[in-house]
Design a protein around this motif. Sequence first.
Motif, PDB file in Angstrom:
ATOM      1  N   UNK A  25     -40.489   2.812   1.057  1.00 30.59           N
ATOM      2  CA  UNK A  25     -40.436   2.476   2.240  1.00 30.59           C
ATOM      3  C   UNK A  25     -40.179   3.275   3.380  1.00 30.59           C
ATOM      4  N   UNK A  26     -39.568   4.256   3.043  1.00 32.88           N
ATOM      5  CA  UNK A  26     -39.349   5.364   3.984  1.00 32.88           C
ATOM      6  C   UNK A  26     -40.343   6.135   4.298  1.00 32.88           C
ATOM      7  N   UNK A  27     -41.037   6.407   3.201  1.00 35.82           N
ATOM      8  CA  UNK A  27     -42.411   7.188   3.505  1.00 35.82           C
ATOM      9  C   UNK A  27     -43.539   6.568   4.170  1.00 35.82           C
ATOM     10  N   UNK A  28     -43.262   5.134   3.979  1.00 36.23           N
ATOM     11  CA  UNK A  28     -44.158   4.336   4.787  1.00 36.23           C
ATOM     12  C   UNK A  28     -43.813   4.527   6.179  1.00 36.23           C
ATOM     13  N   UNK A  29     -42.893   4.279   6.506  1.00 31.21           N
ATOM     14  CA  UNK A  29     -42.278   4.236   7.713  1.00 31.21           C
ATOM     15  C   UNK A  29     -42.535   5.475   8.670  1.00 31.21           C
ATOM     16  N   UNK A  30     -42.555   6.581   7.836  1.00 33.39           N
ATOM     17  CA  UNK A  30     -42.500   7.911   8.521  1.00 33.39           C
ATOM     18  C   UNK A  30     -43.426   9.021   7.475  1.00 33.39           C
ATOM     19  N   UNK A  31     -44.527   8.438   7.528  1.00 32.28           N
ATOM     20  CA  UNK A  31     -45.504   9.018   6.598  1.00 32.28           C
ATOM     21  C   UNK A  31     -45.554  10.982   6.782  1.00 32.28           C
ATOM     22  N   UNK A  32     -45.163  11.301   8.122  1.00 31.42           N
ATOM     23  CA  UNK A  32     -45.046  12.683   8.422  1.00 31.42           C
ATOM     24  C   UNK A  32     -44.018  13.475   7.426  1.00 31.42           C
ATOM     25  N   UNK A  96     -30.142  -2.797  -0.578  1.00 32.79           N
ATOM     26  CA  UNK A  96     -30.410  -2.774   0.738  1.00 32.79           C
ATOM     27  C   UNK A  96     -32.115  -3.154   0.789  1.00 32.79           C
ATOM     28  N   UNK A  97     -32.275  -4.080   1.812  1.00 28.08           N
ATOM     29  CA  UNK A  97     -33.572  -4.536   1.855  1.00 28.08           C
ATOM     30  C   UNK A  97     -34.663  -3.474   2.558  1.00 28.08           C
ATOM     31  N   UNK A  98     -35.744  -3.295   1.828  1.00 29.38           N
ATOM     32  CA  UNK A  98     -36.802  -2.247   2.305  1.00 29.38           C
ATOM     33  C   UNK A  98     -37.079  -2.232   3.641  1.00 29.38           C
ATOM     34  N   UNK A  99     -37.221  -3.409   4.327  1.00 28.93           N
ATOM     35  CA  UNK A  99     -37.513  -3.510   5.727  1.00 28.93           C
ATOM     36  C   UNK A  99     -36.458  -2.996   6.551  1.00 28.93           C
ATOM     37  N   UNK A 100     -35.284  -3.174   6.111  1.00 32.87           N
ATOM     38  CA  UNK A 100     -34.024  -2.564   6.774  1.00 32.87           C
ATOM     39  C   UNK A 100     -34.130  -0.998   6.944  1.00 32.87           C
ATOM     40  N   UNK A 101     -34.272  -0.727   5.615  1.00 33.89           N
ATOM     41  CA  UNK A 101     -34.377   0.874   5.406  1.00 33.89           C
ATOM     42  C   UNK A 101     -35.404   1.366   6.194  1.00 33.89           C
ATOM     43  N   UNK A 102     -36.475   0.652   6.256  1.00 32.82           N
ATOM     44  CA  UNK A 102     -37.494   1.339   7.125  1.00 32.82           C
ATOM     45  C   UNK A 102     -37.217   1.352   8.561  1.00 32.82           C
TER      46      UNK A 102
END
Length: 114
Positions: A25-32, A96-102
Motif C-alpha cells: 500500500x505504501x509503495x502504491x501511494x508513493x511509487x517513487x 492497520x487498514x491499508x488505506x489508512x497506511x497509504x
Amino acid sequence: MGTVDTYVEGLEEPRRSVIAALYAAASEAVPEAEQGKGYGMPALVYRGKPLVSVMATKKHLSLFPFSSEVVAQFEDDLDGFDTAKGTIRFQPEAPLPTNLAARIVEARRAQIDG
C-alpha cells in the motif's frame, strides 16, 4: 532484491502477509519510494529520507512513519490503536487498514516535500 523484500521474506505468517500488504500500500501511494533503511530498520525511502518502516516484534507489529507530527495528524483515525511519538502498534489479527497506511505515507511524503 531490496532490504524490505528480504526482511518480509524472513517473517512467518500471519505477520508476513500483514506487513507485505502495508508495504505494498505504501509503495502504491508513493511509487517513487525505494527500498533502503531508516534508523537501521528496513524501510521505504523517499528523496533520501526514511518514509515508512513496518516491523514485527515479539508482542506486536509497528508502522513507523518517522514523524510524530504525522502520527498526531491521524489521531482520530488511529483510535483503538496503540500509538507513541512516531509509532503505530497493532496486532496481526487486527492490522492497520491499508488505506489508512497509504494516507499516512502520503502525509509523510508531503512532509518530506516540505
